[in-house]
Design an enzyme around this catalytic site. Structure first.
Site, PDB file in Angstrom:
ATOM      1  N   GLU A 104       0.829  -1.195   0.000  1.00  0.00           N
ATOM      2  CA  GLU A 104       0.000   0.000   0.000  1.00  0.00           C
ATOM      3  C   GLU A 104       0.864   1.245   0.000  1.00  0.00           C
ATOM      4  O   GLU A 104       1.960   1.262   0.585  1.00  0.00           O
ATOM      5  CB  GLU A 104      -0.941  -0.009   1.216  1.00  0.00           C
ATOM      6  CG  GLU A 104      -1.932  -1.157   1.157  1.00  0.00           C
ATOM      7  CD  GLU A 104      -2.920  -1.174   2.313  1.00  0.00           C
ATOM      8  OE1 GLU A 104      -3.844  -2.011   2.269  1.00  0.00           O
ATOM      9  OE2 GLU A 104      -2.777  -0.370   3.252  1.00  0.00           O
ATOM     10  N   CYS A 156       3.764   8.427   0.671  1.00  0.00           N
ATOM     11  CA  CYS A 156       4.351   7.440   1.571  1.00  0.00           C
ATOM     12  C   CYS A 156       4.460   6.118   0.816  1.00  0.00           C
ATOM     13  O   CYS A 156       3.440   5.529   0.452  1.00  0.00           O
ATOM     14  CB  CYS A 156       3.465   7.306   2.804  1.00  0.00           C
ATOM     15  SG  CYS A 156       4.025   6.095   4.004  1.00  0.00           S
ATOM     16  N   CYS A 158       6.359  -6.706   6.881  1.00  0.00           N
ATOM     17  CA  CYS A 158       7.484  -6.168   7.661  1.00  0.00           C
ATOM     18  C   CYS A 158       7.925  -7.215   8.676  1.00  0.00           C
ATOM     19  O   CYS A 158       7.091  -7.825   9.347  1.00  0.00           O
ATOM     20  CB  CYS A 158       7.070  -4.886   8.383  1.00  0.00           C
ATOM     21  SG  CYS A 158       8.435  -4.104   9.294  1.00  0.00           S
ATOM     22  N   CYS A 160       7.092  -4.651  15.444  1.00  0.00           N
ATOM     23  CA  CYS A 160       6.736  -3.603  16.407  1.00  0.00           C
ATOM     24  C   CYS A 160       5.309  -3.847  16.887  1.00  0.00           C
ATOM     25  O   CYS A 160       4.409  -4.139  16.091  1.00  0.00           O
ATOM     26  CB  CYS A 160       6.873  -2.223  15.772  1.00  0.00           C
ATOM     27  SG  CYS A 160       8.588  -1.826  15.318  1.00  0.00           S
ATOM     28  N   CYS A 167       1.877  -1.966  15.343  1.00  0.00           N
ATOM     29  CA  CYS A 167       1.816  -1.746  13.895  1.00  0.00           C
ATOM     30  C   CYS A 167       1.113  -2.899  13.192  1.00  0.00           C
ATOM     31  O   CYS A 167       1.511  -4.064  13.339  1.00  0.00           O
ATOM     32  CB  CYS A 167       3.230  -1.579  13.350  1.00  0.00           C
ATOM     33  SG  CYS A 167       3.307  -1.258  11.569  1.00  0.00           S
ATOM     34  N   GLY A 172       7.129  -2.038   5.652  1.00  0.00           N
ATOM     35  CA  GLY A 172       8.490  -2.539   5.640  1.00  0.00           C
ATOM     36  C   GLY A 172       9.489  -1.672   6.384  1.00  0.00           C
ATOM     37  O   GLY A 172       9.224  -0.527   6.744  1.00  0.00           O
ATOM     38  N   SER A 192      12.798   6.287   6.720  1.00  0.00           N
ATOM     39  CA  SER A 192      12.432   6.009   8.108  1.00  0.00           C
ATOM     40  C   SER A 192      12.926   4.620   8.499  1.00  0.00           C
ATOM     41  O   SER A 192      12.858   3.681   7.707  1.00  0.00           O
ATOM     42  CB  SER A 192      10.906   6.087   8.260  1.00  0.00           C
ATOM     43  OG  SER A 192      10.520   5.750   9.574  1.00  0.00           O
ATOM     44  N   HIS A 245       9.695   5.891  19.977  1.00  0.00           N
ATOM     45  CA  HIS A 245       8.521   5.375  20.694  1.00  0.00           C
ATOM     46  C   HIS A 245       8.711   5.127  22.184  1.00  0.00           C
ATOM     47  O   HIS A 245       7.750   4.747  22.864  1.00  0.00           O
ATOM     48  CB  HIS A 245       7.996   4.091  20.045  1.00  0.00           C
ATOM     49  CG  HIS A 245       7.833   4.185  18.562  1.00  0.00           C
ATOM     50  ND1 HIS A 245       7.141   5.217  17.955  1.00  0.00           N
ATOM     51  CD2 HIS A 245       8.293   3.401  17.558  1.00  0.00           C
ATOM     52  CE1 HIS A 245       7.178   5.050  16.645  1.00  0.00           C
ATOM     53  NE2 HIS A 245       7.864   3.969  16.375  1.00  0.00           N
ATOM     54  N   CYS A 301      -0.694   6.179   9.867  1.00  0.00           N
ATOM     55  CA  CYS A 301       0.545   5.556  10.322  1.00  0.00           C
ATOM     56  C   CYS A 301       0.249   4.287  11.124  1.00  0.00           C
ATOM     57  O   CYS A 301      -0.549   4.293  12.057  1.00  0.00           O
ATOM     58  CB  CYS A 301       1.311   6.552  11.184  1.00  0.00           C
ATOM     59  SG  CYS A 301       2.861   5.929  11.848  1.00  0.00           S
TER      60      CYS A 301
END
Length: 369
Positions: free
Chosen positions: A108, A121, A128, A132, A135, A176, A208, A232, A350
């Site tokens: 996406e 983005c 990924c 995390c 996510c 990713g 990022s 975070h 996000c």
């Protein structure tokens, strides 16, 4: 960065194995490809203009190339774009596209329009592997890296949809971990910023990462794009729980590597992404500890109120709590902004991107070499 000889040999080997995909080649690699064909290296500039500025993909239509060269290209090169499978448009104008890849996987990408800029983005992996805890992408598993052509192709598709000039910024903040797909991400970023490519300012391209220290150090000598780091948490104990990578790359290693990345880049800052999780990392003491951690590093802190998704383990904090957190940082002379949750009604905000990961493996920590 590979030497010109290494690039030449690599492209010779690729050519012998079959047609070379040109869309993701940065200018040095494209020049090496033409040299391997017995052509002058300046052909790379011409090809980049045809592909990325005119968006012409048919070699026969490239009229300033000789017929003989066009015949060579027809046999030894290809240009193949991924396809847009679906489009969703948010009430706030954000657009999300599901991009179908040749092998059936999908990723996406999201376009965020603002009054003075438009940000695309892009994704760098199918799924990924970082795991995390907050996510949706990591929850969906991991299949493979994207090629440079598949990354660059996302910008082509979005530009076709939106028109020239609509995209001023590109961020590798989609699906990713970009620094686990290092070479394709660097090649793609160079195409984005090249004067014969998309001519986007290096400051307006952002890679990022969740914090792969060795890759950040390698990045410093190869590119001048902006760096954003998914932080975070202000301490290792908490970060270990929500960003598993921290066990291998703790803050004592990560923060100096990030500071070093901008040490030779005047007036540049590290952007720290901080997803604010209710009752987890949003207390006053966390804000004070974060300010102390970042005191000596030129920084911008993006506070991102958690964006819920089906099956999420966390909840979104109140805006009063997020504002209080930001005020504590500002009082300590740090730049802190609260990111609007753009596109959350289409699962485009996000942490909400999922795509379709076929034959996925469960997300797990992948060690960088």
């Amino acid at each position: 960065m590979k030497s010109a000889h290494a690039e030449h040999d690599q492209l010779h080997a690729a050519k012998d194995a079959g047609p070379v995909e040109l869309l993701g080649l940065d200018r040095p690699r494209l020049a090496a490809f033409f040299e391997a064909l017995g052509e002058k290296r300046f052909r790379a500039r011409q090809m980049m203009q045809w592909l990325h500025q005119r968006r012409v993909y048919d070699f026969e239509a490239m009229t300033d190339l000789s017929k003989a060269l066009r015949a060579k290209l027809a046999k030894q090169a290809i240009v193949a774009l991924p396809q847009i499978a679906s489009e969703s448009i948010s009430a706030d104008g954000t657009r999300k596209w599901v991009v179908r890849l040749a092998d059936g996987h999908s990723v996406e990408m999201v376009y965020i329009p603002e009054p003075k800029r438009g940000t695309l983005c892009v994704s760098s992996q199918v799924g990924c592997p970082m795991g995390c805890r907050f996510c949706a992408t990591g929850d969906g598993g991991f299949a493979r890296n994207l090629s440079a052509a598949e990354i660059v192709g996302q910008l082509h598709l979005a530009t076709e949809k939106l028109g020239d000039g609509a995209i001023t910024n590109v961020v590798f903040m989609g699906m990713g971990e970009p620094l686990l797909n290092f070479d394709p991400v660097i090649s793609a970023s160079r195409v984005f910023t090249d004067d014969f490519g998309f001519v986007i300012s290096k400051r307006r391209v952002t890679i990022s990462t969740s914090g792969i220290v060795r890759a950040i150090k390698r990045l410093r000598g190869l590119t001048e794009v902006s760096l954003a780091v998914s932080l975070h948490a202000p301490n290792n104990e908490l970060r270990n729980k929500i960003v598993p990578l921290n066990r291998k790359h703790p803050l004592e290693k990560l923060l100096p590597a990030c500071h070093e990345y901008i040490s030779d880049k005047p007036h540049r800052r590290i952007t720290w992404e901080y997803v604010v999780l209710a009752g987890v990392n949003d207390a006053d003491e966390h804000a004070r500890e974060l300010a102390a951690r970042l005191r000596d590093i030129p920084s911008k802190i993006n506070l991102i109120p958690f964006n819920p998704y089906p099956g999420a383990r966390f909840s979104r904090p109140s805006m009063n709590r997020v504002n209080r957190f930001a005020d504590l940082l500002l009082e300590r002379n740090l730049t802190a902004t609260i990111r609007d949750s753009r596109g959350d009604d289409i699962q485009g905000a996000c942490g909400q991107l999922v795509g379709e990961v076929r034959d996925a493996q469960p997300s797990k920590l992948v060690a960088y070499q």
